[in-house]
Scaffold this motif. Sequence first.
Motif, PDB file in Angstrom:
ATOM      1  N   PRO A 158       0.829  -1.295   0.024  1.00  6.36           N
ATOM      2  CA  PRO A 158      -0.148  -0.009  -0.024  1.00  6.36           C
ATOM      3  C   PRO A 158       0.631   1.359  -0.083  1.00  6.36           C
ATOM      4  O   PRO A 158       0.310   2.331  -0.393  1.00  6.36           O
ATOM      5  CB  PRO A 158      -0.856  -0.105   1.174  1.00  6.36           C
ATOM      6  CG  PRO A 158       0.027  -1.048   2.278  1.00  6.36           C
ATOM      7  CD  PRO A 158       0.705  -1.916   1.196  1.00  6.36           C
ATOM      8  N   ASN A 159       1.951   1.208   0.413  1.00  4.89           N
ATOM      9  CA  ASN A 159       2.866   2.501   0.482  1.00  4.89           C
ATOM     10  C   ASN A 159       3.896   2.711  -0.566  1.00  4.89           C
ATOM     11  O   ASN A 159       4.684   3.369  -0.593  1.00  4.89           O
ATOM     12  CB  ASN A 159       3.614   2.336   1.899  1.00  4.89           C
ATOM     13  CG  ASN A 159       2.603   2.516   3.081  1.00  4.89           C
ATOM     14  OD1 ASN A 159       1.836   3.333   3.206  1.00  4.89           O
ATOM     15  ND2 ASN A 159       3.028   1.589   4.111  1.00  4.89           N
ATOM     16  N   LEU A 160       3.870   1.704  -1.555  1.00  7.17           N
ATOM     17  CA  LEU A 160       4.831   1.799  -2.508  1.00  7.17           C
ATOM     18  C   LEU A 160       4.653   3.083  -3.614  1.00  7.17           C
ATOM     19  O   LEU A 160       3.615   3.273  -3.913  1.00  7.17           O
ATOM     20  CB  LEU A 160       4.741   0.313  -3.493  1.00  7.17           C
ATOM     21  CG  LEU A 160       5.922   0.188  -4.482  1.00  7.17           C
ATOM     22  CD1 LEU A 160       7.207   0.088  -3.399  1.00  7.17           C
ATOM     23  CD2 LEU A 160       5.731  -0.801  -5.440  1.00  7.17           C
ATOM     24  N   LEU A 161       5.975   3.625  -3.619  1.00  9.19           N
ATOM     25  CA  LEU A 161       5.875   5.029  -4.462  1.00  9.19           C
ATOM     26  C   LEU A 161       6.596   4.850  -5.812  1.00  9.19           C
ATOM     27  O   LEU A 161       6.192   5.558  -6.691  1.00  9.19           O
ATOM     28  CB  LEU A 161       6.291   6.166  -3.529  1.00  9.19           C
ATOM     29  CG  LEU A 161       5.798   6.524  -2.358  1.00  9.19           C
ATOM     30  CD1 LEU A 161       6.478   7.567  -1.739  1.00  9.19           C
ATOM     31  CD2 LEU A 161       4.388   6.686  -2.560  1.00  9.19           C
ATOM     32  N   HIS A 162       7.597   4.075  -5.890  1.00 10.32           N
ATOM     33  CA  HIS A 162       8.442   3.695  -7.077  1.00 10.32           C
ATOM     34  C   HIS A 162       8.481   2.359  -7.166  1.00 10.32           C
ATOM     35  O   HIS A 162       8.863   1.530  -6.291  1.00 10.32           O
ATOM     36  CB  HIS A 162       9.832   4.322  -6.716  1.00 10.32           C
ATOM     37  CG  HIS A 162      10.583   3.878  -7.962  1.00 10.32           C
ATOM     38  ND1 HIS A 162      10.626   4.479  -9.174  1.00 10.32           N
ATOM     39  CD2 HIS A 162      11.555   2.890  -8.125  1.00 10.32           C
ATOM     40  CE1 HIS A 162      11.522   3.879 -10.176  1.00 10.32           C
ATOM     41  NE2 HIS A 162      12.312   2.999  -9.354  1.00 10.32           N
ATOM     42  N   GLN A 186      -0.625   3.908  -4.518  1.00 14.13           N
ATOM     43  CA  GLN A 186       0.193   5.465  -4.369  1.00 14.13           C
ATOM     44  C   GLN A 186       1.154   5.474  -5.101  1.00 14.13           C
ATOM     45  O   GLN A 186       2.123   6.463  -5.135  1.00 14.13           O
ATOM     46  CB  GLN A 186       0.757   5.194  -2.688  1.00 14.13           C
ATOM     47  CG  GLN A 186      -0.158   5.057  -1.770  1.00 14.13           C
ATOM     48  CD  GLN A 186      -1.396   6.022  -1.591  1.00 14.13           C
ATOM     49  OE1 GLN A 186      -0.929   7.272  -1.794  1.00 14.13           O
ATOM     50  NE2 GLN A 186      -2.652   5.894  -1.190  1.00 14.13           N
ATOM     51  N   LEU A 187       1.310   4.969  -6.015  1.00 17.92           N
ATOM     52  CA  LEU A 187       2.374   4.862  -7.288  1.00 17.92           C
ATOM     53  C   LEU A 187       2.433   6.001  -7.864  1.00 17.92           C
ATOM     54  O   LEU A 187       1.579   6.600  -8.389  1.00 17.92           O
ATOM     55  CB  LEU A 187       2.332   3.854  -8.289  1.00 17.92           C
ATOM     56  CG  LEU A 187       3.604   3.227  -8.826  1.00 17.92           C
ATOM     57  CD1 LEU A 187       4.444   2.677  -8.037  1.00 17.92           C
ATOM     58  CD2 LEU A 187       3.394   2.289  -9.971  1.00 17.92           C
ATOM     59  N   VAL A 188       3.856   6.825  -7.582  1.00 11.41           N
ATOM     60  CA  VAL A 188       4.025   7.884  -8.348  1.00 11.41           C
ATOM     61  C   VAL A 188       5.138   7.764  -9.431  1.00 11.41           C
ATOM     62  O   VAL A 188       5.305   8.517 -10.446  1.00 11.41           O
ATOM     63  CB  VAL A 188       4.963   8.942  -7.276  1.00 11.41           C
ATOM     64  CG1 VAL A 188       5.132  10.073  -7.903  1.00 11.41           C
ATOM     65  CG2 VAL A 188       3.900   9.246  -6.211  1.00 11.41           C
ATOM     66  N   SER A 189       5.940   6.587  -9.425  1.00 11.40           N
ATOM     67  CA  SER A 189       7.057   6.403 -10.658  1.00 11.40           C
ATOM     68  C   SER A 189       7.119   5.156 -10.660  1.00 11.40           C
ATOM     69  O   SER A 189       7.058   4.128  -9.958  1.00 11.40           O
ATOM     70  CB  SER A 189       8.412   6.948  -9.813  1.00 11.40           C
ATOM     71  OG  SER A 189       9.516   6.679 -10.640  1.00 11.40           O
ATOM     72  N   LEU A 190       7.235   4.794 -12.168  1.00 11.39           N
ATOM     73  CA  LEU A 190       7.136   3.606 -12.822  1.00 11.39           C
ATOM     74  C   LEU A 190       8.178   3.271 -13.865  1.00 11.39           C
ATOM     75  O   LEU A 190       8.138   4.299 -14.813  1.00 11.39           O
ATOM     76  CB  LEU A 190       5.680   3.105 -13.222  1.00 11.39           C
ATOM     77  CG  LEU A 190       5.588   1.803 -13.742  1.00 11.39           C
ATOM     78  CD1 LEU A 190       5.934   0.709 -12.952  1.00 11.39           C
ATOM     79  CD2 LEU A 190       4.180   1.542 -14.428  1.00 11.39           C
ATOM     80  N   ASP A 191       9.015   2.297 -13.781  1.00 13.36           N
ATOM     81  CA  ASP A 191       9.981   2.122 -14.639  1.00 13.36           C
ATOM     82  C   ASP A 191       9.756   0.808 -15.435  1.00 13.36           C
ATOM     83  O   ASP A 191       9.987  -0.220 -14.855  1.00 13.36           O
ATOM     84  CB  ASP A 191      11.575   2.111 -13.951  1.00 13.36           C
ATOM     85  CG  ASP A 191      12.357   2.051 -15.205  1.00 13.36           C
ATOM     86  OD1 ASP A 191      12.181   1.928 -16.521  1.00 13.36           O
ATOM     87  OD2 ASP A 191      13.652   2.015 -14.910  1.00 13.36           O
ATOM     88  N   PHE A 210      -3.765   4.876 -12.766  1.00 13.33           N
ATOM     89  CA  PHE A 210      -2.727   5.552 -11.710  1.00 13.33           C
ATOM     90  C   PHE A 210      -3.095   6.949 -11.240  1.00 13.33           C
ATOM     91  O   PHE A 210      -2.813   7.778 -12.045  1.00 13.33           O
ATOM     92  CB  PHE A 210      -1.333   5.228 -11.610  1.00 13.33           C
ATOM     93  CG  PHE A 210      -0.941   3.912 -11.930  1.00 13.33           C
ATOM     94  CD1 PHE A 210      -0.890   3.117 -10.660  1.00 13.33           C
ATOM     95  CD2 PHE A 210      -0.850   3.001 -12.707  1.00 13.33           C
ATOM     96  CE1 PHE A 210      -0.300   1.805 -10.487  1.00 13.33           C
ATOM     97  CE2 PHE A 210      -0.242   1.821 -12.890  1.00 13.33           C
ATOM     98  CZ  PHE A 210      -0.183   1.091 -11.702  1.00 13.33           C
ATOM     99  N   PRO A 211      -3.679   7.460 -10.337  1.00 16.81           N
ATOM    100  CA  PRO A 211      -4.048   8.627  -9.964  1.00 16.81           C
ATOM    101  C   PRO A 211      -2.873   9.567  -9.644  1.00 16.81           C
ATOM    102  O   PRO A 211      -3.125  10.979  -9.912  1.00 16.81           O
ATOM    103  CB  PRO A 211      -4.997   8.615  -8.885  1.00 16.81           C
ATOM    104  CG  PRO A 211      -4.718   7.376  -7.935  1.00 16.81           C
ATOM    105  CD  PRO A 211      -4.093   6.458  -9.093  1.00 16.81           C
TER     106      PRO A 211
END
Length: 603
Positions: A158-162, A186-191, A210-211
């Motif tokens: 649930p807390n993963l951002l990248h 909560q994802l902000v960055s995805l590679d 992804f919001p």
Amino acid sequence: MSSNTLSAVLEKQIGSLSLEDFPCGKGRWRKTGDDTEGAETESMDALLDLLSCPHSPWWLDETWSPQAASLRQLAVLTPQRLHSHFIYSYFKTIRVVNRSVSVVDDGMLKFSKLEELVLSANEISEIPAENLPATLKSLELCANRLSSLSSLTSRPLPNLLHLGLSANRLGSCQDISYLVAKHWPQLVSLDLGDCEFQHQQELLEALSTFPRLKTLVLEGNPFTLTPPYPGSTVDSLPRLCCLDSSWISPDERLLFRGLAKMSDVIVDVAAATVNVGRMRGIPDPMMRVEEKPSDFPVVTYSYCITYEFLSHQISANMKVNSETPLEEASAAPVTEGGSSETELRSDYDRDTLKTSTEDLMASTEESYFHPAHVFNHSTSRLPWSECMDFSSTQTHTIKSLGDFKKFLSRGISVRLEEEKVLSWPAPSDDLPTVKPSRFVKEKKSMKEKESPVKSAHSKDKKKTCALELVQDAAVRRILGSAHVSLQSLVSGGQRVRAVCDFGAIHTESQPQMTQAPHKDVGKNVKDDKKKEEKDSKRRGGSSAGQKNTASLKAKVKGKKDEGVDVVPDVPASLRPESITVELSVELEKWKSASEAHLLWLPS
């Protein structure tokens, strides 16, 4: 083969910190307030210096975790706090790179406050989410062996951002179904760079859920080779700020506005244009012909550039040779050595195909691109000149994007081909079709001397009727080849410009740069000495000749002492020039939504 678990690797890393050994821990080497000065005790400052000084034997490379250095300092200052639960919960960042880790086990749950985990360049094929701490905010799995995301999404983080998944074997429709907000809200960055995603519309629809997604990496995927990319991505994800390490400007958003809604033109098909320009450096082929050539045969030379390219659709301006090897062997022209063109190039093709096959099979378990879709393309043939401008432009359409990515990663081979044609006079009706030999030519010349009237009559007859020529089979040979790397097109580039260097061709008229033996040098010195003596006698004195002879002996002696053979220098103007040809490969990319509408929307 025993698996290398992540927790076992981390236990070794923590053990290497020597938290209970000198200069850490509670040993007798620690100086307390009641202790007297002695050689066996050290102050806390001295112990800390032993940890931090790069020249100290107790200094360690602690880049695998920023908390490792501070944990060793705590082992000096307050060693009583260092129990196992405190140590595991102390780490917030852990980097285990290129350590052959294959299993992420439940031992990772002991790191209860871990926020960043980097596991790049390992051998992980499956990573169960239930074995990861729920506190993770950044997870990097670049360059592993992941082929599915099912285990990673079994329990949401649930807390993963990248989340970094680049350079993995991901790209199926099932993988796309896992890349949605319900697994990582909560994802902000995805590679996702350098994976195998080919269906861009389905992937963009999933990513649009992804919001909070602000940073995205997609370059290196097969669908990024198509004309709509990156415009379709920019328009489909309006909240995105950075794409492929480049900031998205407001002007760029304006240019691609409305492109995402053109579902009928956004197709997973790539187009590449190959342009062959000017070629320089080929020596005049007539320099290889004798000074006074006979009238026949008439020799003509022409040149072309050939290359192989992947294509699933043949455009109107292409000259394609897609014959099978068996058909090529039966129809191939004869070369100067008596072998067919197919035989001449068989070794080269065999090595090229072997290398490319090994590379492709090593990079993926899927089958490599079908050889039936690799065609041999050729420019038009031009007669010799100092600068030949082919001005050849061919556009190739590719439907299998995965094959296209592999093909570009391999690069292309460019070849220079020479065609030599011999032309003879057409035989008359009353004579057999036999080429005149040297004996026949000499006999004919004797008859012409004996009967000048008949010879004159034949000359008049030649003038009155046009001379017809019959051509022999073309003699072709490969003068050189060069490899052009196209890897930059896979990693986000749009155009590759190259100057292919085929090397130099030595003609018979050019001087040969051969080394002379030492015994020949001595002979030449004697000849030069005799020549100098004769010249000096003609000039009426021997002093000049003796001086020149002495200088020549000194030069030769110096060369012999150095162990260098004396070779006549060849002027730079006579040295062969390298043959070069200009070549460019460009991917078609839409620069705006309006351009896509004009070029691709059916009328």
